[in-house]
Design a protein around this motif. Structure first.
Motif, PDB file in Angstrom:
ATOM      1  N   TYR A 570       0.988  -1.275   0.234  1.00  0.00           N
ATOM      2  CA  TYR A 570       0.073   0.032   0.074  1.00  0.00           C
ATOM      3  C   TYR A 570       0.709   1.156  -0.158  1.00  0.00           C
ATOM      4  N   TYR A 571       0.766   1.424  -1.092  1.00  0.00           N
ATOM      5  CA  TYR A 571       2.102   3.151  -1.109  1.00  0.00           C
ATOM      6  C   TYR A 571       1.360   4.753  -1.979  1.00  0.00           C
ATOM      7  N   VAL A 572      -0.539   4.576  -1.700  1.00  0.00           N
ATOM      8  CA  VAL A 572      -1.021   5.736  -2.214  1.00  0.00           C
ATOM      9  C   VAL A 572      -1.059   6.444  -1.557  1.00  0.00           C
ATOM     10  N   PHE A 573      -0.248   6.993  -0.963  1.00  0.00           N
ATOM     11  CA  PHE A 573      -0.564   7.989   0.393  1.00  0.00           C
ATOM     12  C   PHE A 573      -0.745   9.548  -0.385  1.00  0.00           C
ATOM     13  N   GLY A 574      -0.739   9.972  -1.543  1.00  0.00           N
ATOM     14  CA  GLY A 574      -1.251  10.991  -2.011  1.00  0.00           C
ATOM     15  C   GLY A 574      -3.030  10.554  -1.686  1.00  0.00           C
ATOM     16  N   PHE A 575      -3.331   9.314  -2.252  1.00  0.00           N
ATOM     17  CA  PHE A 575      -5.236   9.217  -2.330  1.00  0.00           C
ATOM     18  C   PHE A 575      -5.596   9.408  -0.808  1.00  0.00           C
ATOM     19  N   LEU A 576      -4.505   8.572  -0.067  1.00  0.00           N
ATOM     20  CA  LEU A 576      -4.771   8.848   1.802  1.00  0.00           C
ATOM     21  C   LEU A 576      -4.957   9.909   2.515  1.00  0.00           C
ATOM     22  N   PHE A 577      -3.528  10.465   1.724  1.00  0.00           N
ATOM     23  CA  PHE A 577      -4.118  12.177   2.639  1.00  0.00           C
ATOM     24  C   PHE A 577      -5.189  12.764   2.645  1.00  0.00           C
ATOM     25  N   LEU A 578      -6.130  12.315   0.710  1.00  0.00           N
ATOM     26  CA  LEU A 578      -6.845  13.538   0.566  1.00  0.00           C
ATOM     27  C   LEU A 578      -8.045  12.689   1.481  1.00  0.00           C
ATOM     28  N   VAL A 579      -8.345  11.718   1.594  1.00  0.00           N
ATOM     29  CA  VAL A 579      -9.346  10.486   2.755  1.00  0.00           C
ATOM     30  C   VAL A 579      -9.149  11.150   4.285  1.00  0.00           C
ATOM     31  N   PHE A 580      -7.718  10.962   4.615  1.00  0.00           N
ATOM     32  CA  PHE A 580      -8.106  11.405   6.146  1.00  0.00           C
ATOM     33  C   PHE A 580      -8.365  12.859   5.777  1.00  0.00           C
ATOM     34  N   VAL A 581      -8.095  13.575   5.156  1.00  0.00           N
ATOM     35  CA  VAL A 581      -8.450  14.764   5.037  1.00  0.00           C
ATOM     36  C   VAL A 581     -10.185  15.290   5.970  1.00  0.00           C
ATOM     37  N   ILE A 582     -10.999  14.540   4.192  1.00  0.00           N
ATOM     38  CA  ILE A 582     -12.489  13.902   4.230  1.00  0.00           C
ATOM     39  C   ILE A 582     -13.160  13.544   5.732  1.00  0.00           C
ATOM     40  N   LEU A 583     -11.655  12.536   6.300  1.00  0.00           N
ATOM     41  CA  LEU A 583     -12.656  11.214   7.399  1.00  0.00           C
ATOM     42  C   LEU A 583     -12.829  12.873   8.211  1.00  0.00           C
ATOM     43  N   ILE A 584     -11.404  13.860   8.877  1.00  0.00           N
ATOM     44  CA  ILE A 584     -11.019  14.719   9.734  1.00  0.00           C
ATOM     45  C   ILE A 584     -12.524  15.382   9.515  1.00  0.00           C
ATOM     46  N   ILE A 585     -13.239  16.039   8.288  1.00  0.00           N
ATOM     47  CA  ILE A 585     -13.793  16.943   8.034  1.00  0.00           C
ATOM     48  C   ILE A 585     -15.187  16.185   8.171  1.00  0.00           C
ATOM     49  N   THR A 586     -15.580  15.137   8.357  1.00  0.00           N
ATOM     50  CA  THR A 586     -16.789  14.641   7.674  1.00  0.00           C
ATOM     51  C   THR A 586     -17.156  13.977  10.033  1.00  0.00           C
ATOM     52  N   CYS A 587     -16.240  13.916  10.152  1.00  0.00           N
ATOM     53  CA  CYS A 587     -16.381  14.242  11.878  1.00  0.00           C
ATOM     54  C   CYS A 587     -16.587  14.926  12.260  1.00  0.00           C
ATOM     55  N   ALA A 588     -15.879  16.073  11.923  1.00  0.00           N
ATOM     56  CA  ALA A 588     -16.020  17.591  12.026  1.00  0.00           C
ATOM     57  C   ALA A 588     -17.528  17.864  12.060  1.00  0.00           C
ATOM     58  N   GLU A 589     -18.646  17.660  11.480  1.00  0.00           N
ATOM     59  CA  GLU A 589     -19.495  17.842  10.553  1.00  0.00           C
ATOM     60  C   GLU A 589     -20.536  17.397  11.386  1.00  0.00           C
ATOM     61  N   ILE A 590     -20.498  15.893  11.566  1.00  0.00           N
ATOM     62  CA  ILE A 590     -21.239  15.025  11.525  1.00  0.00           C
ATOM     63  C   ILE A 590     -21.214  15.173  13.921  1.00  0.00           C
ATOM     64  N   THR A 591     -20.372  15.567  13.860  1.00  0.00           N
ATOM     65  CA  THR A 591     -20.390  16.354  15.745  1.00  0.00           C
ATOM     66  C   THR A 591     -21.209  17.153  15.771  1.00  0.00           C
ATOM     67  N   VAL A 592     -20.954  18.188  15.036  1.00  0.00           N
ATOM     68  CA  VAL A 592     -21.328  19.623  15.250  1.00  0.00           C
ATOM     69  C   VAL A 592     -22.916  19.858  15.041  1.00  0.00           C
ATOM     70  N   LEU A 593     -23.020  18.913  13.563  1.00  0.00           N
ATOM     71  CA  LEU A 593     -24.557  18.744  13.580  1.00  0.00           C
ATOM     72  C   LEU A 593     -25.341  17.932  14.776  1.00  0.00           C
ATOM     73  N   PHE A 594     -25.023  17.352  15.598  1.00  0.00           N
ATOM     74  CA  PHE A 594     -26.110  16.399  16.319  1.00  0.00           C
ATOM     75  C   PHE A 594     -25.632  17.177  18.096  1.00  0.00           C
ATOM     76  N   CYS A 595     -24.272  18.229  17.823  1.00  0.00           N
ATOM     77  CA  CYS A 595     -24.423  18.854  19.339  1.00  0.00           C
ATOM     78  C   CYS A 595     -25.400  20.329  19.256  1.00  0.00           C
ATOM     79  N   TYR A 596     -25.718  20.364  17.480  1.00  0.00           N
ATOM     80  CA  TYR A 596     -26.702  21.747  18.057  1.00  0.00           C
ATOM     81  C   TYR A 596     -28.035  20.799  18.451  1.00  0.00           C
ATOM     82  N   PHE A 597     -28.385  19.866  17.666  1.00  0.00           N
ATOM     83  CA  PHE A 597     -29.381  19.015  18.006  1.00  0.00           C
ATOM     84  C   PHE A 597     -29.305  18.783  19.595  1.00  0.00           C
ATOM     85  N   GLN A 598     -28.851  18.511  20.241  1.00  0.00           N
ATOM     86  CA  GLN A 598     -28.523  17.990  21.340  1.00  0.00           C
ATOM     87  C   GLN A 598     -29.132  19.359  22.343  1.00  0.00           C
TER      88      GLN A 598
END
Length: 680
Positions: A570-598
């Protein structure tokens, strides 16, 4: 976690940091353009000896690598000698040793005899099979190395020739008709080279392929005549036996020498060699010049696995992840932005006399302004420690992926990725200490020594304890995964000698800082929380909070698990970097959404809820690992313990990392919205 490089490598690094930064900025396709500084090419003159080394034998069925010489293979004169290995190689179970195979640059060899070895008793019903048969039935593979280049495996049948650039080549095979195990006692060693442009009469190795065969040599062992191994100053072939039924390549009387091929081995009357009794091992060596393939590009076909996984798959994975991010961002824009704008307008306008009389000026999330920044309702100390550890793992992951994307973790340097992860985690102990101290001081905690000690000893202690348990299991199974005592001492020195002091160092500066400032004051009496609807309960938020981030990264997770457990690259770290950034953004957004509802439900216990909402991604990763386990065909207790133990430990680390992302996102969100309204 993994073995490494991107689908298509272009050219070798020649301009240092400038090219490295360009590779990072332009992503995965350029991140492959160079090798680790310090890995220098080796040139050979014609006739120079070329060392063939052997590494651990691996199996996707047992997941327990074993030493090559655990089986009765031919050994070099004076016994095998271990290569100098780094910490990462030891932890990965690599055991690189010398071999008796004699290779010389551009020197063809035909059916060279290696040795005669006794493999043990024959297979019979009711009799325990010998260890070679057991290894074959457990699908163990040999992993050989020439000039730091791993062996590709070539397989041939009546219609096709298949070359595979991962997992090495099998020790033997089980016949579909007789159900007996047969040993690969002959190998064709095929080596490609190209001439060095800057050195006269010098050559470099650019490809190493092994084609194994099973040939039943009928022979009579020879007595050692103690003759000189050289004739007219040149080494003569060593003969251990006289073959009575030689194939064409093994026949010394043949007029035209030909290398062993599939037709010779499968000719009428030819039988494969059973994995028992006295067996003669032989090998051919073929040298082929390849003017198109250069040394700097020789790893490309390995790392792309000969385009077995097209880059299109990774781009589709990223497109899938981006769709999730766009949809989630649109939800936040539609729900949060619109509602918050309305809330701000309502909360900040002056209430009329009638509204004041009816006490209707406040409802929704503004009602909890005096409680929203109250410390966690359960164990603020444990919460601060979990966040500190999550910050440390997040920092380590970011630096590791960046260095990998820039190409500094080359597959030519075995163990580099594992060692980089370990050292970065140790050196970033100050991040964990600082984060824990800052949060714990904000929560007005008093047991700061206990909090700091738990940060330094908690997660590392869990990881080391499990690693020690796995070491005992590996030792009991005589696996090379069993780490030597000296390596254990090195790990303890890294933990207590470097990581722990750095945690206390970071905590010292964290406690020196002022507590985190909040835009509103906290009352002394907690507000009563009304009953919550079912969809704001913990089970629902955990289920929804983890599924979206997991959906954004599960395709790359499949390939990562392949590199961990299936011996793939496994050496597609260019792709992995993009997916990692997307993972961080997704975690942040879904948490903020549920925090607001709470908060709209007047529930101000958001600290642990935010941590668990984003952290539930790890739960889906572990559940997916259970599904993936079916591919491994494992059936022993040790394999179950090894696989699920390490996947559980990895999931725990992911839980801490994504949980920290959720907490930081919710904290920023709450500070922002409560700073934007007027509080009487």
């Amino acid at each position: 976690f993994f073995s490494l490089k991107t689908p298509r490598t272009m050219t070798m690094l020649r301009h240092g940091v400038a090219v490295a930064m360009a590779a990072f900025l332009f992503g995965g396709e350029l991140a492959n353009a160079f090798y680790l500084p310090g890995v220098n090419p080796q040139s050979f003159g014609e006739g120079d000896p070329v060392k063939l080394k052997v590494n651990k034998m691996t199996s996707t069925k047992t997941l327990l690598p074993v030493d090559y010489y655990r089986l009765p293979f031919c050994v070099p004169e004076g016994g095998p000698k271990m290569d100098n290995e780094n910490l990462g190689e030891f932890l990965a179970g690599d055991r690189i040793e010398s071999s008796p195979y004699r290779l010389n640059m551009k020197t063809e060899m035909y059916c060279e005899q290696l040795c005669v070895s006794n493999l043990g008793r024959a297979e019979k019903r009711g009799v325990s099979p010998n260890k070679v048969v057991r290894a074959i039935r457990k699908q163990y593979h040999n992993n050989w190395i020439v000039d730091n280049l791993s062996a590709a495996s070539k397989a041939e049948d009546e219609t096709t020739i298949t070359t595979r650039y991962w997992q090495g080549f099998p020790v033997g095979f089980v016949a579909t008709d007789t159900k007996k195990a047969y040993i690969h006692n002959h190998v064709n060693i095929e080596i490609m080279y190209h001439a060095v442009e800057t050195e006269e009469d010098k050559y470099r190795i650019v490809r190493f392929t092994v084609e194994p065969f099973s040939i039943e040599h009928k022979f009579e062992a020879k007595e050692d005549d103690d003759d000189d191994d050289k004739v007219d100053g040149e080494e003569k072939p060593i003969e251990f036996a006289k073959i009575s039924n030689p194939i064409e390549s093994c026949n010394p009387k043949a007029s035209n020498k030909r290398h062993t091929d599939f037709d010779m081995v499968t000719a009428p009357g030819r039988m494969p060699q059973e994995a028992s009794g006295q067996v003669l091992f032989t090998y051919d060596v073929t040298w082929t010049e390849n003017k198109e393939l250069h040394w700097a590009s020789r790893w490309d076909i390995y790392l792309s696995m000969d385009d077995a996984i097209p880059a299109k798959v990774h781009w589709l994975s990223i497109a899938n992840s981006l769709v999730i991010v766009v949809v989630l961002s649109a939800m936040i824009a539609a729900i949060l932005v619109r509602n918050l704008r309305r809330d701000f307008a309502r909360y900040n306008r002056l209430a009329t006399d009638e509204e004041k009389a009816e006490d209707l000026e406040e409802f929704g999330w503004k009602l909890v302004h005096a409680d929203v920044f109250r410390p966690p309702n359960y164990s603020p100390l444990l919460f601060a420690v979990a966040c500190g550890t999550g910050a440390q793992i997040l920092s380590m992951a970011i630096f590791t992926i960046i260095f990998s994307t820039m190409g500094f973790l080359s597959p030519a340097n075995r163990g580099a990725l594992l060692m980089a992860e370990l050292l970065l985690y140790v050196l970033l102990g100050s991040v964990a200490g600082y984060t824990t101290a800052r949060l714990y001081k904000t929560f007005k905690g008093k047991a700061w020594q206990k909090a700091t000690a738990l940060t330094a000893l908690g997660f590392p202690g869990i990881a080391f304890s499990f690693f020690f348990l796995m070491d005992i299991v590996a030792f009991a199974n005589r696996s090379t995964d069993a780490v030597p005592f000296t390596t254990m001492v090195v790990l303890l020195v890294l933990w207590f000698g470097i990581s722990t002091p750095l945690v206390f160092f970071g905590a010292y500066f964290g406690y020196k800082q002022d507590p985190i400032e909040f835009p509103v004051n906290t009352s002394s009496i907690p507000r009563q929380i009304p009953d919550q609807p079912w969809f704001m309960g913990i089970p629902f938020t955990l289920a929804i909070g983890g599924i979206l981030p997991f959906g954004a990264c599960f395709v790359e997770l499949y390939f990562i698990l392949g590199s961990m457990w299936m011996d793939q690259y496994y050496y597609v770290f260019g792709f992995l970097f993009l997916v990692f950034v997307i993972l961080i953004i997704t975690c942040a957004e879904i948490t903020v959404l549920f925090c607001y509802f709470q908060l709209c439900g007047e529930n101000y216990h958001w600290w642990w809820r935010s941590f668990s909402t984003a952290g539930s991604t790890a739960l889906y990763v572990f559940l997916y690992s259970i599904v993936y386990f079916k591919q491994l065909e494992a059936n022993s207790f040790a394999t179950y313990l090894l696989y699920f133990g390490y996947m559980g430990l990895s999931s725990l680390g992911l839980f801490l990392m994504t949980g920290f992302i959720g907490v930081i996102s919710s904290l920023w969100f709450n500070q922002t919205i409560f700073a934007s309204i007027k509080i009487d």
